[in-house]
Design a protein around this motif. Sequence first.
Motif, PDB file in Angstrom:
ATOM      1  N   SER A 261      -0.282 -25.546  43.202  1.00  0.00           N
ATOM      2  CA  SER A 261       0.351 -24.748  43.837  1.00  0.00           C
ATOM      3  C   SER A 261       1.226 -23.932  42.610  1.00  0.00           C
ATOM      4  CB  SER A 261       1.557 -25.407  44.762  1.00  0.00           C
ATOM      5  OG  SER A 261       2.074 -26.217  44.178  1.00  0.00           O
ATOM      6  N   SER A 262       1.151 -24.599  41.502  1.00  0.00           N
ATOM      7  CA  SER A 262       1.882 -24.170  40.483  1.00  0.00           C
ATOM      8  C   SER A 262       0.879 -23.837  39.264  1.00  0.00           C
ATOM      9  CB  SER A 262       3.085 -24.937  40.157  1.00  0.00           C
ATOM     10  OG  SER A 262       2.648 -26.096  39.622  1.00  0.00           O
ATOM     11  N   GLY A 263       1.243 -23.053  38.140  1.00  0.00           N
ATOM     12  CA  GLY A 263       0.363 -22.810  37.175  1.00  0.00           C
ATOM     13  C   GLY A 263      -0.544 -21.727  37.431  1.00  0.00           C
ATOM     14  N   LEU A 264      -1.742 -21.549  36.644  1.00  0.00           N
ATOM     15  CA  LEU A 264      -2.465 -20.637  36.470  1.00  0.00           C
ATOM     16  C   LEU A 264      -3.255 -20.094  38.039  1.00  0.00           C
ATOM     17  CD1 LEU A 264      -4.111 -18.595  34.812  1.00  0.00           C
ATOM     18  CD2 LEU A 264      -6.040 -20.263  34.491  1.00  0.00           C
ATOM     19  N   TRP A 265      -3.005 -19.067  38.438  1.00  0.00           N
ATOM     20  CA  TRP A 265      -3.512 -18.748  39.808  1.00  0.00           C
ATOM     21  C   TRP A 265      -2.951 -19.603  40.966  1.00  0.00           C
ATOM     22  CZ3 TRP A 265      -8.702 -18.502  36.702  1.00  0.00           C
ATOM     23  CH2 TRP A 265      -8.759 -17.344  36.170  1.00  0.00           C
ATOM     24  N   GLY A 266      -1.870 -20.179  40.719  1.00  0.00           N
ATOM     25  CA  GLY A 266      -1.316 -21.167  41.594  1.00  0.00           C
ATOM     26  C   GLY A 266      -1.557 -20.661  43.166  1.00  0.00           C
ATOM     27  N   GLY A 267      -2.057 -21.701  43.867  1.00  0.00           N
ATOM     28  CA  GLY A 267      -2.317 -21.540  45.385  1.00  0.00           C
ATOM     29  C   GLY A 267      -3.604 -20.810  45.724  1.00  0.00           C
ATOM     30  N   LEU A 268      -3.903 -19.958  44.625  1.00  0.00           N
ATOM     31  CA  LEU A 268      -5.258 -19.161  44.991  1.00  0.00           C
ATOM     32  C   LEU A 268      -6.528 -19.944  44.981  1.00  0.00           C
ATOM     33  CD1 LEU A 268      -4.460 -16.114  42.616  1.00  0.00           C
ATOM     34  CD2 LEU A 268      -4.036 -16.310  44.967  1.00  0.00           C
ATOM     35  N   TRP A 269      -7.716 -19.446  45.437  1.00  0.00           N
ATOM     36  CA  TRP A 269      -9.039 -20.201  45.510  1.00  0.00           C
ATOM     37  C   TRP A 269      -9.757 -19.619  44.376  1.00  0.00           C
ATOM     38  CZ3 TRP A 269     -10.255 -23.817  48.954  1.00  0.00           C
ATOM     39  CH2 TRP A 269      -9.401 -24.211  49.974  1.00  0.00           C
ATOM     40  N   SER A 270     -10.120 -20.391  43.650  1.00  0.00           N
ATOM     41  CA  SER A 270     -10.879 -19.986  42.426  1.00  0.00           C
ATOM     42  C   SER A 270     -12.521 -20.934  42.305  1.00  0.00           C
ATOM     43  CB  SER A 270     -10.330 -20.520  41.182  1.00  0.00           C
ATOM     44  OG  SER A 270     -10.890 -20.016  39.870  1.00  0.00           O
ATOM     45  N   LEU A 271     -13.188 -20.497  41.704  1.00  0.00           N
ATOM     46  CA  LEU A 271     -14.650 -21.067  41.231  1.00  0.00           C
ATOM     47  C   LEU A 271     -14.293 -22.563  40.614  1.00  0.00           C
ATOM     48  CD1 LEU A 271     -16.726 -18.204  40.399  1.00  0.00           C
ATOM     49  CD2 LEU A 271     -17.105 -19.549  42.469  1.00  0.00           C
ATOM     50  N   PRO A 272     -14.970 -23.758  40.829  1.00  0.00           N
ATOM     51  CA  PRO A 272     -14.640 -24.969  40.071  1.00  0.00           C
ATOM     52  C   PRO A 272     -14.693 -24.394  38.742  1.00  0.00           C
ATOM     53  CG  PRO A 272     -16.081 -25.248  41.810  1.00  0.00           C
ATOM     54  CD  PRO A 272     -15.944 -23.634  41.922  1.00  0.00           C
ATOM     55  N   GLN A 273     -13.723 -24.932  37.719  1.00  0.00           N
ATOM     56  CA  GLN A 273     -13.819 -24.502  36.372  1.00  0.00           C
ATOM     57  C   GLN A 273     -13.929 -25.813  35.527  1.00  0.00           C
ATOM     58  OE1 GLN A 273     -10.041 -21.699  37.004  1.00  0.00           O
ATOM     59  NE2 GLN A 273     -10.441 -22.157  34.797  1.00  0.00           N
ATOM     60  N   PHE A 274     -14.528 -25.556  34.338  1.00  0.00           N
ATOM     61  CA  PHE A 274     -14.934 -26.802  33.349  1.00  0.00           C
ATOM     62  C   PHE A 274     -14.714 -26.415  31.979  1.00  0.00           C
ATOM     63  CE2 PHE A 274     -17.361 -27.120  37.592  1.00  0.00           C
ATOM     64  CZ  PHE A 274     -17.004 -28.530  37.986  1.00  0.00           C
ATOM     65  N   ASP A 275     -14.571 -27.517  31.358  1.00  0.00           N
ATOM     66  CA  ASP A 275     -14.422 -27.163  29.834  1.00  0.00           C
ATOM     67  C   ASP A 275     -15.680 -26.998  29.019  1.00  0.00           C
ATOM     68  OD1 ASP A 275     -11.433 -27.132  30.110  1.00  0.00           O
ATOM     69  OD2 ASP A 275     -11.270 -29.442  29.671  1.00  0.00           O
ATOM     70  N   ASP A 276     -16.674 -27.692  29.597  1.00  0.00           N
ATOM     71  CA  ASP A 276     -17.862 -27.612  28.694  1.00  0.00           C
ATOM     72  C   ASP A 276     -19.080 -27.939  29.769  1.00  0.00           C
ATOM     73  OD1 ASP A 276     -17.850 -30.485  29.041  1.00  0.00           O
ATOM     74  OD2 ASP A 276     -16.801 -30.528  27.065  1.00  0.00           O
ATOM     75  N   MET A 277     -20.221 -27.700  29.442  1.00  0.00           N
ATOM     76  CA  MET A 277     -21.280 -27.849  30.249  1.00  0.00           C
ATOM     77  C   MET A 277     -21.613 -29.502  30.542  1.00  0.00           C
ATOM     78  SD  MET A 277     -23.033 -25.600  31.375  1.00  0.00           S
ATOM     79  CE  MET A 277     -24.457 -26.330  31.913  1.00  0.00           C
ATOM     80  N   ALA A 278     -21.134 -30.304  29.546  1.00  0.00           N
ATOM     81  CA  ALA A 278     -21.281 -31.722  29.909  1.00  0.00           C
ATOM     82  C   ALA A 278     -20.528 -32.087  31.088  1.00  0.00           C
ATOM     83  CB  ALA A 278     -20.952 -32.699  28.632  1.00  0.00           C
TER      84      ALA A 278
END
Length: 368
Positions: A261-278
């Motif tokens: 609910s807070s922070g980047l794009w809080g409460g919005l729907w997004s694609l799953p995010q990852f730091d790297d391919m691993a």
Amino acid sequence: MTETTPAILPPETFQRRLLEWFDVHGRHDLPWQQQRTPYRVWVSEIMLQQTQVTTVIPYFERFMARFPDVAALAGAEQDEVLHLWTGLGYYARGRNLHKAARVVMDEHDGEFPVHSLDAMAGLPGIGRSTAGAIIAQSTGRRAVILDGNVKRVLTRLHGVEGWPGRPAVERRLWALAEHYTPHQRVVDFTQAMMDLGATLCRRGQPECGRCPFEADCVANARGEQKRFPEPKPRKASPTRQTLMLLLQDEQGRVLLQQRPSSGLWGGLWSLPQFDDMASLQAWLDQHAGTAELATAWATFTHVFSHFRLEITPQPARVTRLDSVAEGWHWYDPAEPASIGLAAPVKGLLEALQPFTLSAPAGHASAPD
């Protein structure tokens, strides 16, 4: 450079010139100027924060059609509110709008507390200037405003040094705004101040020759219009990287995750995010072992106010996935749900072609 002593105009002189200009050149037919109510003015003021009028108008009209009053807004789910906010940016405004509507219903019996500047400023997402604008524009009572347009007019007119966000500079600007604000025609005066900054005293190319204060403006006399107001001291904008997983099932649906609910794009729907391919591959191994990865799409950059995000979309296809838990959603681009989407995610979903793992033709990179 010749120093110019900033002269404070008599308030009656300032008001007369401004209102004479406004009567001829001001904006009188904006949607929120019709059927003025505290609710309509409030929604418009929040939408107009850091956003141009031409951008806001269609959003405002759609919002009013769906939420004609504060009770309708308070009774809605946050997802639906953010869905109508998608693309307008600064999504904390939409979340706070929803929170404030519920506070008005729960704590103020459904009526905005326009009798009190402090009570208005105490609502989520409303500061001193916005509270003043709502009171002045909806009731006609005297209230002082100091939005970005007004700050620009006053800093140029009086050659006010320093970034307006500094407390001492802000106090000086509030004192000037207080000095010039009248007790009569307050609705027109506050709109005129905003219009002057938005249409003549613009950030980039001010039209000083058409300004009613051309002869009195310190910045104009010095030829330093672009110097005022002084910008916020800048820090280097960091750049971050993320992988966005475009996981499609056999029906062409895409898996989305709701952001906190807070922070980047809080409460919005997004694609799953990852730091790297691993880490992305580890998540797939755990949740979607049958997934088939495709070639990543080209990386693109999404710019925020305080950092740059380099996004690499990674398509994948899965034939089977166990039922998703709360906070996850299978999104069907053919029958999109009314949910709030992060702007770059909305662009990716619109570009995605069903049942393919390839980047759409004509999209060397995903849309920003």
